[in-house]
Design a protein around this motif. Structure first.
Motif: not given
Length: 312
Positions: A182-201
């Protein structure tokens, strides 16, 4: 209205919390006081009772926890910490009271906790993990001061916590755990960097946390816990994959954690209810769109109406 959801009983449970200051347990848990203010305020808000929050008393208490450093302590006279600081800012924002504190000083305190590698310390003693970096990112974003953080280094450090199984640990090399996901995904979402991870995985690992009872656990082979209705469900909501779990079974599991007599939620059926599990059980139900609850923003863990009001 869901007849099996004990809304009024939970409201009465939360109202009784402020009457506990004469009990020994109140004084033995000073380290949780500011946290409990956040948990109870958010719970009342989600239940549609934000108008019953004693704004003056809450804001006064939070301001009394502000230290010379610009950070907030759990209780007056204690040391400041980033976790207490983000809780304070979240509640002040919810209550339209951020203008009553010096946000520049708070932001300076938070930014100065960032390490050269992009991670963040929890306090002056130096402990570092993903929770603290998320708290700092959340806090700065809520105050409109995220630009003061070294976001590139923060993003790079979070990605070092990204594991082979699609999840995240508390620090580079650590085992994947639901709360840190949660903390890492929410942080990436706020930073607008979710494209750096494999969301399906990531969605696969998260959805695998649902067990036969319908509840969610934090790691493989662990018992389900009502609080993971938030820690697991919120990153699923952020990546738009809540439908990857059985909603109805999870709702039924959460309801079994209600105390039908005194109100509140426990971690599992027949355990003792507490405000922490009450907050995150309600937050999980809110993410699932429960009709008796207001919507919640999965990135910030504040009411959606508040994050929309401030353009977050």
């Amino acid at each position: 209205m869901d007849p099996s959801f004990l809304k009024e009983t939970h409201i009465e449970y939360l109202k009784r919390l402020k009457e506990q200051d004469t009990r020994l347990e109140f004084w033995l848990t000073q380290h949780l006081h500011l946290s409990a203010v956040y948990w109870s305020c958010l719970s009342l808000w989600l239940l549609g009772k934000d108008n019953e929050i004693d704004r003056m008393a809450v804001v006064s208490f939070i301001k009394s926890c502000l230290t010379e450093s610009g950070g907030f302590a759990c209780y007056p006279g204690h040391d400041e910490h980033i976790t207490n600081t983000v809780y304070a800012v979240q509640v002040l924002l919810m209550l339209d009271a951020l203008n009553e504190v010096d946000t520049d000083r708070i932001a300076n305190y938070v930014v100065n906790l960032q390490n050269p590698d992009g991670s963040m310390r929890g306090d002056k003693w130096g402990e570092t993990d993903a929770r603290f970096l998320y708290a700092g990112i959340n806090c700065l974003s809520l105050m409109g001061k995220l630009h003061l953080l070294d976001q590139e280094k923060a993003t790079n450090w979070i990605l070092k916590c990204y594991n082979f199984d699609g999840g995240f640990g508390l620090c580079p090399g650590a085992e994947t755990h639901g709360a840190y996901v949660f903390t890492c995904v929410a942080a990436l979402a706020i930073l607008r960097k979710l494209d750096q991870i494999d969301e399906n995985f990531l969605g696969w690992w998260l959805s695998e946390r649902q067990v036969n009872s319908g509840g969610l656990n934090g790691r493989p082979e662990k018992l389900p816990d009502s609080c993971y209705s938030w820690w697991i469900l919120s990153p699923l909501a952020i990546i738009n994959k809540i439908d990857w779990i059985d909603r109805e079974k999870l709702i039924e599991f959460i309801k079994t954690c209600q105390d039908p007599d005194s109100g509140g939620f426990s971690d599992r059926k027949e355990d003792v209810a507490d405000v922490y599990h009450t907050c995150f059980s309600l937050a999980g139900l809110a993410l699932l769109g429960h009709p008796d609850l207001k919507p919640i923003d999965p990135r910030y863990c504040i009411p959606t109406e508040v994050s929309k009001k401030y353009g977050l």
